[in-house]
Design an enzyme around this catalytic site. Structure first.
Site, PDB file in Angstrom:
ATOM      1  N   ASP A   1       0.816  -1.210   0.000  1.00  0.00           N
ATOM      2  CA  ASP A   1       0.000   0.000   0.000  1.00  0.00           C
ATOM      3  C   ASP A   1       0.855   1.269   0.000  1.00  0.00           C
ATOM      4  O   ASP A   1       1.912   1.319   0.621  1.00  0.00           O
ATOM      5  CB  ASP A   1      -0.895   0.026   1.255  1.00  0.00           C
ATOM      6  CG  ASP A   1      -1.824  -1.172   1.322  1.00  0.00           C
ATOM      7  OD1 ASP A   1      -1.348  -2.251   1.717  1.00  0.00           O
ATOM      8  OD2 ASP A   1      -3.003  -1.037   0.971  1.00  0.00           O
ATOM      9  N   LYS A   2       0.342   2.296  -0.666  1.00  0.00           N
ATOM     10  CA  LYS A   2       1.025   3.585  -0.652  1.00  0.00           C
ATOM     11  C   LYS A   2       0.775   4.302   0.672  1.00  0.00           C
ATOM     12  O   LYS A   2       1.711   4.769   1.329  1.00  0.00           O
ATOM     13  CB  LYS A   2       0.530   4.463  -1.810  1.00  0.00           C
ATOM     14  CG  LYS A   2       1.130   5.867  -1.775  1.00  0.00           C
ATOM     15  CD  LYS A   2       0.632   6.736  -2.918  1.00  0.00           C
ATOM     16  CE  LYS A   2       1.256   8.130  -2.830  1.00  0.00           C
ATOM     17  NZ  LYS A   2       0.815   9.006  -3.948  1.00  0.00           N
TER      18      LYS A   2
END
Length: 339
Positions: A75-76
């Site tokens: 995930d960013k």
């Protein structure tokens, strides 16, 4: 395309934010050998995609990003750790690498580059907010139940883009109404197309399980299973006993070429979510997953619950949370925590 879950119940309302403080993901790597021509780096990154992180290393070392191996995308909007591989001849330069959002935690040698899927799973640590004492008890009970009975292994909302526009693009491309030049985008859209079909198939099987099996996943004659060693097989009878013992898991189809299809009663449902004309490689994906090592801590004064759990590779933490909340989450504008 609705993600429904095995137990039909009243939703539990809580909030969570994907940000660097409240959403933490730790990749569980393989047992690297300690010798060889590749350096395995254990990386911590903050508020950055895996691809952006790899691009920074590629730019610093002046090499093609494709030369950097990774096992999965993280995930960013989170703090995440993961493993990447780079040829050992760059070790000296890597000792001087500095970036405000990236930290090298450790390094180890290995015989070959990391390939997609070279991981055991992921450990998630997430803060839930606006949780009262009664809800905290409900969340714990449902989390423990999923540990025992499993939960549907849907692709989460992150797979499909913020507005579902990627789904429409994928369908148009497959139908021949949209031409895409970029090879990476093409591959990404095909994976979305496969994922949509898988989720729709799984939702039908979950609905059937609700109606006919009291909320426990209903196994059908002709299902294809995967065992603990990753071997795919079709038994003559549904593997109820081994499934309950977590020795085998039923699988669903990611349509494409060169992939085994189910037979019998299972095939009648699967055929509705297949595309026999799709040339790209097909796969089988576990229909049910079992979370492990669940830990919870509730802070009554702040209506905050910290929950940690381990999922197999390719599974979504947000799907685990949906299963508890009994409602779908959607992509939203991510807020950074107040300092």
């Amino acid at each position: 395309m609705q993600r429904i879950y095995l137990e039909e119940k009243e939703p539990i309302h809580f909030k969570f934010e994907q940000n660097e403080d409240d959403f933490i993901v730790d990749e569980i790597g393989l047992d690297w050998k300690g010798s060889g021509n590749y350096t395995i780096l254990h990386i911590k990154k903050v508020e950055m995609t895996t691809w952006d992180m790899i691009a920074e290393f590629a730019k610093y070392l002046n090499l093609n990003a494709e030369k950097i191996g990774y096992a999965g995308l993280k995930d960013k909007h989170a703090t995440t750790t993961q493993y990447i591989s780079i040829e050992a001849r760059y070790e000296k330069e890597l000792k001087r690498f500095k970036h405000p959002q990236i930290k090298i935690l450790s390094s180890k040698r290995h015989s070959h580059a990391i390939r997609m899927g070279d991981l055991v799973g992921n450990r998630f640590t997430i803060n839930l907010f606006e949780v009262n004492q009664i809800q905290a008890g409900q969340i714990e009970k449902l989390a423990r139940k999923s540990e025992k009975l499993g939960l549907p292994n849907y692709f989460g909302y992150q797979r499909f883009g913020r507005d579902g526009d990627s789904i429409e693009q994928a369908k148009k491309m497959i139908a021949g109404d949209l031409h895409i030049e970029d090879a990476k985008l093409k591959k990404f859209l095909i994976s979305i197309y496969q994922s949509v079909y898988f989720n729709e198939w799984l939702a039908e099987r979950v609905k059937m399980s609700r109606e006919q099996n009291g909320g426990k996943f209903l196994l059908l004659e002709g299902d294809l299973y995967i065992d603990s060693k990753g071997k795919l097989f079709t038994p003559k009878q549904p593997q109820q006993k081994d499934f309950e013992a977590k020795k085998v898991v039923p699988t669903g189809l990611l349509c494409g070429r060169g992939v085994y299809r189910s037979t019998g009663a299972a095939a009648e449902i699967e055929a509705k979510y297949d595309d026999g004309f799709l040339y790209d490689k097909g796969l089988r994906r576990e229909a049910i997953i079992f979370p492990k090592d669940i830990e919870m801590k509730y802070t009554n004064d702040f209506d905050k619950m910290n929950i940690a759990f381990t999922l197999p590779k390719g599974s979504y933490a947000t799907v685990f949370l949906e299963n508890i909340a009994s409602k779908e989450f959607k992509a939203k504008k991510v807020k950074k925590p107040k300092k």
